[in-house]
Design an enzyme around this catalytic site. Structure first.
Site, PDB file in Angstrom:
ATOM      1  N   GLU A   1       0.907  -1.246   0.082  1.00 37.00           N
ATOM      2  CA  GLU A   1      -0.008   0.198   0.051  1.00 37.00           C
ATOM      3  C   GLU A   1       0.894   1.334  -0.041  1.00 37.00           C
ATOM      4  OE1 GLU A   1      -2.829  -0.290  -0.910  1.00 37.00           O
ATOM      5  OE2 GLU A   1      -3.068  -2.413  -0.205  1.00 37.00           O
TER       6      GLU A   1
ATOM      7  N   HIS B   1      -5.280  -6.345 -10.957  1.00 40.06           N
ATOM      8  CA  HIS B   1      -4.531  -7.277  -9.758  1.00 40.06           C
ATOM      9  C   HIS B   1      -4.126  -8.542 -10.589  1.00 40.06           C
ATOM     10  CE1 HIS B   1      -6.715  -4.586  -6.967  1.00 40.06           C
ATOM     11  NE2 HIS B   1      -5.419  -4.726  -6.302  1.00 40.06           N
TER      12      HIS B   1
END
Lengths: 259, 538
Positions: free
Chosen positions: B354, B448
C-alpha cells in the site's frame, strides 16, 4: 563482619601484650621497652606512592531501546600519592601492636565497550567504544598491625608489621553511556559516560616493613614499604555488583618519632 | 433466500459493470515515446521543440537517488495552456545530456479551450452525481481529457470526498455531464491481515513512539518522515467523518500508558511502516513516499471485525477485508473479518504494497485501470516482496519472506492473495498472451490479476525459473542480488514510466534502468531482458 574484626584485633592484642601492659604502664624503662630501644611508642608519618591495584572490569546490563544493552568497563590502574600515619605501642620484648592509616587518591581511565541496541530492530546491536576519563579512586586503609622490631645496629632498625586491614574504596563507576546516532541508526558513536560515585569497605590484609634511621633517640627517618589488599564489591545499577581490588604496594618516606 | 439474494447481487454487479464500462472513455491514439540509443537524439530534439512551442511544460524535477548526477524531468502535456490529463513525458538527463525519454503524448487535439461551465458548477455537478453527504475537495482543474466521441473532451477534474469513498470525477466543461469517474482509493483486494508489543502473528516488534506526559503515542518521530499510527476503534461514525472531511486528530493516535503495546495491529502497522521507510531510504536512496519525507498516517481498526455482519459486502470487502492507500500518505488497514482475512496490518508485504502506491502516486502516477493499473499493482508487489526479504528470514512460515503476497493474513485457500512465483496458483496471469479483462470494469481492467505478468518477470529475473505458459526458463541473478534487480525495477517504474505506460514500456524502462545502473552487458540486464521475454512482454 565488623564485630569479627574487632574480636580478632582484641585477641591479637591480648595474646601479644596482655601481661606486659601492666609493665609498660608501670615504667617506660622496663626490660620489654629496652627491646624497642627503650621506647614504648613509635609514631610515623610518611608520604609516598601507592602502586595501583590490578584493574577490574565492570559488566553491566542497561536497558536501551526496550532491549538489553551490555556495557563493559575495564578500569585501569595508576599509582597514587600516598599519605600514611602510624602509631605503634610496645607490648613485650620485640613485639608491639600498631595501627596505621593510609590514604591514596588517583584518577584512572576506564575503557568502555557497549553494545547499543538498534532503535527499530531487535538483535541488531551497534558496538561503541570509548574512554571514560578521570574516574576518581580513593582508598582509605586502616591497618591493624602486629609489630616486630629488629634492631639492625645502633642507628638502624626495621619494624616488620602485618595484620588485617579495613579498606574503604570510593570509586567512580560508569552508570550509563551517552552516544550519538543519526538515521538510519546503523552505527552509534560513544560520546561520554555518566558516572556514579560508590563507596564500600572491605576486609583485607597488610604486610610491610619500616626501615628507620635514628638521628637521635627520639627522632628518625623511616622508609616504609607495605603491601595491602582487599577485594571490595561495589554496587552499581544494572550490574550484579562490581568486584574491585583496592590497595596495592605502598612506599613512603617520613619522620619517625619515638617516645 | 440465498439464491434470490445471489441473483440480486449478480444483477447489480452486471448493471454496475455495464454502467461503469459506458463511463470509460475510449482513448484516442497517443504517440508512444520510448527512446532507444538509436533514436534518443531525434526524441530529444522533438521534446525540446514541444517545450518551446508550449506543448510540454516542466512538471516536476526529481533527482535520481540511485545514480549521482542524473535527474528525471516530468514534462506535462499542455494544450493551449491547459493540462492534457494523462499526457506526460519523462526525460532522464545527465547534466545537459539526455539519456532516455519515455511517455505518452496525445496527438491531434482540436477542441475549443473555452469552457461554458464554471468551476463551481462543475464541482456541484460532481457532488450531485456522487450523492448525499459528499463534498468537493480542492478546486476543480480544467483540462483536456482524452476520450469521448470526438477524441477529446474539455473537462474539469474534481476530487469528491464521500462516505466510504474518495472519487475523481471528470465533468464535461460545456455540458456538465459526468465524463468519467473512478475511486481514488487504491486497494489491495487480496490483502487482509490482523496482528498482536507482539504483532498479529506473534512476532516481537519495536514500536517507535512519542512520549507525551505519561502517555506514549504511536508517532514515529525518529525517522525523517514522521509516521502516525491511528486507532479509529472500529467506530463507523469516526471513520465516515474522516472520509468526508479528510481530517485526522491527535486524539485518533493509538496510545499506550506503559509503552508496552498490547494491540498487535498497532504494533505491526507501526513497525512495518518503519521498515518500508528504511528499505526505500537505504536501498533506493528515497526519502519516503514523496522523496521529501511526507508524513505517513496509518489508520487501524477503521471498522470493527465484530461488526462485519452488519455491513454490506462492499463495505466489508473494502474496509474490513482490505488494506487501502487513500492518497497523500494515508493508509487504512482493515481488521479482516476473521474468516477470510485477519488483521491486514499483520503482513509486512501488505503494508509495503500500500505504501508503494504512494511512491507511484508521487512519481509515475500510473493509472488505476488496465495495463497502467496492472503495472501500478505489480510495482507495489515487487517492492513489497523485496522489503519482505530485507527484513524477514526466508521461509514458508508466518512472518517469513517468500514470493507470496498476503500469506500472513489470508485465512482461506490458497492461503495467499497473489504469487509472484506461480501466478496461476493465485488466479493471476503469468504471461502477456493471457492478459484479460482489459477495458472492462472487472478488477478495474484486470489490474490485480494482470499485475503478476510484471511481478512474475521480477521473480524470474531474481530467483530464476520457468514461465508456465511460454515454457521459457530464466536463470536469474540469484537471491543475493535481489536488491540489484529491485533497484532496476524501482528506477524504471519511478523515473521512467508515466500515467499511461504499458507492459512494453515497463520492459523498456527497466532495461534502460538496468543499463544505466549496471551496463548493457551486465547479468542483471540479461536476466531482466530474458524474464520479460519469458512472460511474453516484448
Amino acid at each position: 563482619m565488623r564485630l569479627r574484626v574487632s574480636v580478632l584485633v582484641l585477641a591479637l592484642a591480648g595474646a601479644l601484650s596482655g601481661p606486659a601492659w601492666a609493665q609498660g604502664t608501670a615504667t617506660s624503662t622496663s626490660a620489654g621497652a629496652a627491646d624497642w630501644g627503650g621506647q614504648n611508642i613509635r609514631l610515623g608519618v610518611s608520604a609516598g606512592l601507592q602502586a595501583g591495584a590490578p584493574g577490574f572490569t565492570q559488566s553491566s546490563i542497561l536497558q536501551i531501546y526496550a532491549e538489553d544493552a551490555p556495557i563493559t568497563v575495564d578500569y585501569g590502574h595508576k599509582s597514587a600519592l600516598l599519605v600514611d600515619g602510624s602509631l605503634g605501642f610496645h607490648l613485650k620484648g620485640r613485639f608491639g601492636l600498631g595501627v596505621a592509616v593510609s590514604y591514596a587518591r588517583s584518577k584512572v581511565d576506564g575503557q568502555v565497550h557497549g553494545e547499543i541496541p538498534h532503535p527499530f530492530y531487535f538483535n541488531q546491536p551497534r558496538a561503541i567504544d570509548g574512554t571514560a576519563s578521570g574516574l576518581q579512586q580513593t582508598v582509605l586503609g586502616t591497618h591493624i598491625q602486629a609489630l616486630y622490631l629488629w634492631p639492625v645496629n645502633d642507628k638502624f632498625d626495621i619494624m616488620f608489621s602485618g595484620g588485617p586491614s579495613l579498606i574503604m574504596l570510593q570509586q567512580d563507576l560508569v552508570s550509563n553511556v551517552n552516544f550519538s546516532e543519526t538515521y538510519p541508526y546503523d552505527t552509534a558513536t560513544y560520546e561520554s559516560a555518566q558516572l556514579a560515585r560508590t563507596r564500600r569497605t572491605g576486609i583485607g590484609f597488610n604486610a610491610g616493613a619500616d626501615l628507620t634511621y635514628h638521628f637521635t633517640q627520639m627522632l628518625g627517618l623511616g622508609v616504609l614499604v607495605r603491601y595491602t589488599r582487599a577485594t571490595i564489591s561495589l554496587p552499581i545499577a544494572g550490574a550484579s555488583n562490581v568486584s574491585a581490588r583496592a590497595g596495592g604496594a605502598q612506599a613512603g618516606v617520613g619522620l619517625r618519632v619515638l617516645f | 433466500m440465498r439464491l434470490r439474494l445471489a441473483a440480486l447481487v449478480a444483477g447489480l454487479v452486471a448493471l454496475v459493470s455495464a454502467s461503469t464500462a459506458a463511463q470509460r472513455p475510449l482513448s484516442p491514439p497517443a504517440m508512444v515515446i520510448a527512446s532507444t540509443p538509436q533514436t534518443i537524439g531525434a526524441w530529444d530534439a522533438r521534446v525540446r521543440a514541444m517545450l518551446q512551442n508550449g506543448q510540454l511544460d516542466i512538471g516536476r524535477l526529481q533527482r535520481d537517488s540511485l545514480i549521482s548526477g542524473r535527474t528525471h524531468v516530468r514534462l506535462d502535456q499542455r494544450y493551449q495552456g491547459l493540462p492534457v490529463f494523462g499526457g506526460q513525458v519523462v526525460r532522464q538527463q545527465s547534466g545537459q545530456t539526455t539519456i532516455s525519454v519515455f511517455g505518452r503524448f496525445f496527438q491531434n487535439i482540436s477542441i475549443n479551450a473555452k469552457p461554458t461551465l464554471t468551476a463551481a458548477a462543475a464541482a456541484h455537478a460532481a457532488v450531485a452525481a456522487q450523492g448525499a453527504d459528499s463534498v468537493a475537495s480542492g478546486p476543480p482543474v480544467l483540462g483536456v481529457l482524452p476520450g469521448g466521441s470526438h477524441g477529446y473532451v474539455l473537462a474539469y477534474r474534481v476530487l469528491v470526498r464521500a462516505p466510504w469513498d474518495i472519487q475523481i470525477y471528470y465533468i464535461d466543461a460545456n455540458t456538465g455531464a459526468v465524463v468519467s469517474h473512478a475511486s481514488r482509493i487504491k486497494k489491495d483486494q487480496a490483502a487482509a491481515a490482523i496482528g498482536s508489543g507482539t504483532g498479529v502473528n506473534g512476532d516481537r516488534e519495536k514500536v517507535s513512539a512519542n512520549q507525551s506526559g505519561g502517555t506514549y503515542q504511536a508517532i514515529d518521530v525518529m525517522r525523517p518522515a514522521v509516521t502516525f499510527t491511528l486507532d479509529f476503534g472500529g467506530n463507523p461514525a469516526r471513520f465516515n467523518s474522516f472520509f468526508t472531511s479528510g481530517q485526522v486528530f491527535l486524539s485518533d493516535v493509538a496510545t499506550s500508558s506503559s509503552n508496552t503495546w498490547t494491540d498487535p495491529v498497532v504494533v505491526d502497522a507501526s513497525a512495518y511502516q518503519g521498515m518500508f521507510y528504511d528499505y526505500v531510504y537505504k536501498v533506493m536512496g528515497r526519502s519516503g513516499i514523496d522523496d521529501a519525507n511526507l508524513q505517513v498516517v496509518g489508520i487501524t481498526h477503521p471498522l470493527s471485525r465484530s461488526d462485519a455482519g452488519t455491513y454490506s459486502s462492499d463495505i466489508v470487502g473494502n474496509y474490513i477485508d482490505n488494506a487501502l492507500y487513500l492518497g497523500d500518505g494515508t493508509i487504512l488497514y482493515g481488521d479482516g473479518d476473521g474468516q477470510t482475512f485477519t488483521y491486514l496490518a499483520g503482513a509486512l508485504d501488505v503494508v509495503a504494497h500500500e505504501l508503494t502506491h504512494g511512491i507511484t502516486d508521487f512519481s509515475s502516477q500510473l493509472g488505476g485501470t488496465d495495463e497502467p493499473g496492472a503495472l501500478n499493482e505489480a510495482f507495489s508487489d515487487i517492492m513489497a516482496t523485496a522489503i519482505e526479504f530485507a527484513y524477514q528470514p526466508p521461509g514458508n512460515g508466518k512472518d517469513q519472506a517468500d514470493w507470496l503476497i498476503g500469506e500472513d493474513v489470508t485465512l482461506t485457500a490458497p492461503g495467499f492473495i497473489r504469487s509472484l512465483e506461480d501466478p496461476q496458483a493465485g488466479g493471476g496471469v503469468d504471461n502477456y498472451s493471457k492478459i484479460r479483462d482489459i477495458g472492462t470494469s472487472n478488477d478495474n481492467g484486470g489490474v490485480h490479476e494482470n499485475s503478476t505478468i510484471a511481478s512474475h518477470a521480477f521473480y524470474l529475473a531474481v530467483h530464476g525459473g520457468t514461465n508456465r505458459t511460454s515454457g521459457m526458463s530464466v536463470q536469474g541473478v540469484g537471491m543475493a542480488n535481489l536488491d540489484r534487480v529491485a533497484k532496476a525495477f524501482y528506477r524504471g517504474f519511478v523515473f521512467m514510466l508515466g500515467p499511461n505506460s504499458t507492459f512494453s514500456d515497463a520492459r523498456r524502462a527497466t532495461l534502460q534502468a538496468a543499463q544505466d545502473l549496471y551496463g548493457s552487458t551486465s547479468n542483471e540486464y540479461a536476466q531482466i531482458q530474458q524474464a520479460w521475454t519469458a512472460v511474453g512482454v516484448h
